[in-house]
Design a protein around this motif. Structure first.
Motif, PDB file in Angstrom:
ATOM      1  N   ARG A   1      27.678   7.196  86.037  1.00 47.98           N
ATOM      2  CA  ARG A   1      28.267   5.952  85.510  1.00 47.98           C
ATOM      3  C   ARG A   1      28.747   5.014  86.623  1.00 47.98           C
ATOM      4  NH1 ARG A   1      32.231   7.314  80.758  1.00 47.98           N
ATOM      5  NH2 ARG A   1      32.296   5.033  80.715  1.00 47.98           N
ATOM      6  N   PHE A   2      28.755   5.510  87.870  1.00 49.78           N
ATOM      7  CA  PHE A   2      29.211   4.669  88.983  1.00 49.78           C
ATOM      8  C   PHE A   2      28.031   3.892  89.568  1.00 49.78           C
ATOM      9  CE2 PHE A   2      32.439   7.667  88.127  1.00 49.78           C
ATOM     10  CZ  PHE A   2      33.605   6.934  88.249  1.00 49.78           C
TER      11      PHE A   2
ATOM     12  N   GLU B   1      29.048  12.419  84.929  1.00 45.19           N
ATOM     13  CA  GLU B   1      29.936  11.258  85.087  1.00 45.19           C
ATOM     14  C   GLU B   1      29.625  10.417  86.325  1.00 45.19           C
ATOM     15  OE1 GLU B   1      33.962  12.374  82.624  1.00 45.19           O
ATOM     16  OE2 GLU B   1      33.778  13.173  84.654  1.00 45.19           O
TER      17      GLU B   1
ATOM     18  N   LEU C   1      35.594  14.410  88.850  1.00 48.57           N
ATOM     19  CA  LEU C   1      34.555  13.948  87.916  1.00 48.57           C
ATOM     20  C   LEU C   1      33.568  15.097  87.724  1.00 48.57           C
ATOM     21  CD1 LEU C   1      34.175  10.497  89.609  1.00 48.57           C
ATOM     22  CD2 LEU C   1      34.715  10.784  87.177  1.00 48.57           C
TER      23      LEU C   1
ATOM     24  N   GLY D   1      37.478   8.686  90.463  1.00 51.94           N
ATOM     25  CA  GLY D   1      37.051   7.360  90.034  1.00 51.94           C
ATOM     26  C   GLY D   1      37.766   6.999  88.739  1.00 51.94           C
TER      27      GLY D   1
ATOM     28  N   ARG E   1      40.331  -0.713  81.406  1.00 52.79           N
ATOM     29  CA  ARG E   1      39.240   0.157  80.951  1.00 52.79           C
ATOM     30  C   ARG E   1      37.885  -0.203  81.527  1.00 52.79           C
ATOM     31  NH1 ARG E   1      41.373   3.290  76.899  1.00 52.79           N
ATOM     32  NH2 ARG E   1      39.319   4.121  76.424  1.00 52.79           N
TER      33      ARG E   1
ATOM     34  N   THR F   1      34.271   7.468  95.259  1.00 46.86           N
ATOM     35  CA  THR F   1      33.085   7.050  94.501  1.00 46.86           C
ATOM     36  C   THR F   1      32.486   5.725  94.991  1.00 46.86           C
ATOM     37  OG1 THR F   1      34.739   6.513  92.809  1.00 46.86           O
ATOM     38  CG2 THR F   1      33.180   8.290  92.304  1.00 46.86           C
TER      39      THR F   1
ATOM     40  N   SER G   1      29.886  -1.363  89.225  1.00 45.65           N
ATOM     41  CA  SER G   1      31.270  -0.859  89.084  1.00 45.65           C
ATOM     42  C   SER G   1      32.195  -1.703  89.952  1.00 45.65           C
ATOM     43  CB  SER G   1      31.379   0.580  89.607  1.00 45.65           C
ATOM     44  OG  SER G   1      30.375   1.389  89.095  1.00 45.65           O
TER      45      SER G   1
ATOM     46  N   LEU H   1      37.396   5.811  84.816  1.00 43.82           N
ATOM     47  CA  LEU H   1      36.474   5.766  83.671  1.00 43.82           C
ATOM     48  C   LEU H   1      37.268   5.740  82.374  1.00 43.82           C
ATOM     49  CD1 LEU H   1      33.779   8.593  84.235  1.00 43.82           C
ATOM     50  CD2 LEU H   1      33.440   6.120  84.453  1.00 43.82           C
ATOM     51  N   ASP H   2      36.883   4.906  81.417  1.00 46.74           N
ATOM     52  CA  ASP H   2      37.445   4.950  80.061  1.00 46.74           C
ATOM     53  C   ASP H   2      38.969   4.902  80.041  1.00 46.74           C
ATOM     54  OD1 ASP H   2      34.782   5.333  79.217  1.00 46.74           O
ATOM     55  OD2 ASP H   2      34.968   7.491  79.540  1.00 46.74           O
TER      56      ASP H   2
ATOM     57  N   CYS I   1      42.462  -1.366  87.043  1.00 44.21           N
ATOM     58  CA  CYS I   1      41.155  -0.989  86.502  1.00 44.21           C
ATOM     59  C   CYS I   1      41.310  -0.024  85.333  1.00 44.21           C
ATOM     60  CB  CYS I   1      40.320  -0.358  87.609  1.00 44.21           C
ATOM     61  SG  CYS I   1      38.648   0.053  87.132  1.00 44.21           S
TER      62      CYS I   1
ATOM     63  N   VAL J   1      34.917   0.410  84.664  1.00 44.68           N
ATOM     64  CA  VAL J   1      34.463   1.505  85.519  1.00 44.68           C
ATOM     65  C   VAL J   1      34.788   1.124  86.955  1.00 44.68           C
ATOM     66  CG1 VAL J   1      32.483   2.848  86.334  1.00 44.68           C
ATOM     67  CG2 VAL J   1      32.614   2.129  83.936  1.00 44.68           C
TER      68      VAL J   1
END
Ligand code: PSU
Ligand code: MN
Length: 295
Positions: free
Chosen positions: A77-78, A74, A70, A60, A97, A26, A82, A62-63, A93, A99
């Motif tokens: 969101r990158f 989604e 992904l 990647g 939490r 990503t 990030s 996430l959350d 990371c 990105v």
């Protein structure tokens, strides 16, 4: 830490049935192209992997989860803000939490955790030019030394010191295979690179070499496929790398700075060639993964 890793259903099914799966990063989506065009390159790479008969797993963070595969929206969101995740950064990371967009090395680390051994990218990271102080050597190389995987690429990014990177790849025991070529492609340019350690003619040959290399306890294998359209941007790269140095742009920020300045000053030419070669390498990674699953 029950749900540290989330694997997409189609990826999980393919892994269970020992079908071909290709990991995609990503960092290119978030930092490799002017937003939002990285998303298109990511989606086109997934399509190319599918066209080759393999299942794409774009990776990647996430959350609070490391996501292997992904889906939906989604990728959106990158964004450029990030985190850029090398192998050392992935777990941190997830716990924090944030990105996080995975580099080649970060992608390899996450992929290895679920048994994925094939990936495609634009160019591997390596030794930065001039061996700056502090020295800047991409963690992609450390990941290649530790993790068994085949990486289909167009060589190492030509903003680097390519001969020095080749020497280090040799030291680390990483075969550098030229896909139907005798010299390592220079990312944007097909010709002019250092000799590869061996030339290969097709995906099946790479698969057989990977199998043999891994039986011997070897780790990563770099496959260099030349870009279909060659661009000579040597002078432009030199100018921009010097400028990065003058402006004190260091570490993780160097690659995104140089790529975006190149994209701008070549009138979008490098961006087009970069996107095309990433997609072609994703397809090749898919072909190699399929050939491996048939061994
Ligand atoms: N190839 C591209 N564009 C990129 C990269 C590779 O065409 O943005 C990224 C990859 O994620 C690679 C990273 O792992 O650059 C290496 O960065 P550094 O040299 O800072 O380690
Ligand atoms: Mn670096």
């Amino acid at each position: 830490m029950e749900h540290l890793i989330r694997v997409a259903d189609d990826v999980q099914a393919a892994l269970q049935e020992q079908r071909a799966v290709v990991a995609l990063e990503t960092t290119l989506v978030a930092h490799g192209f002017p937003a939002p065009s990285g998303i298109e390159v990511g989606l086109a790479s997934e399509a190319a992997v599918r066209a080759a008969g393999a299942v794409p797993a774009t990776i990647g963070v996430l959350d609070g989860r490391i996501v292997i595969g992904l889906g939906g929206d989604e990728l959106e969101r990158f964004t450029p803000d990030s985190r850029k995740l090398g192998p050392r950064d992935v777990a941190v990371c997830a716990v924090q939490r944030a990105v996080g967009a995975t580099t080649v090395g970060g992608t390899m680390a996450a992929a290895a955790a679920v048994g994925i051994r094939f990936m495609g990218t634009g160019g591997l990271g390596g030794v930065h030019r001039g061996f700056p102080t502090p020295p800047d050597v991409s963690a992609d190389l450390g990941a290649c030394a530790r993790i068994p995987a085949v990486i289909a690429s167009s060589g190492v990014k030509s903003l680097l010191d390519v001969p020095a990177t080749m020497e280090l790849l040799e030291t680390l025991g990483i075969p550098v295979l030229g896909y139907r070529v005798d010299t390592l492609p220079l990312f944007y340019a097909a010709e002019g690179g250092p000799p590869v350690s061996a030339r290969v003619e097709d995906a099946a040959e790479v698969a057989r070499i990977a199998d043999a290399h891994w039986r011997l306890g070897g780790n990563a294998i770099l496959v260099g496929r030349p870009p279909d359209e060659s661009l000579d941007v040597t002078a432009l790269i030199e100018e921009i790398v010097a400028e990065a140095h003058e402006r004190d742009i260091v570490g993780q920020a160097v690659t995104p700075f140089v790529l975006s300045a190149l994209h701008e000053r070549s009138g979008g030419e490098t961006r087009r060639v970069n996107a095309d070669l990433i997609v072609a390498n994703a397809r090749l990674a898919g072909e190699i993964a399929v050939a491996f699953s048939r061994l």
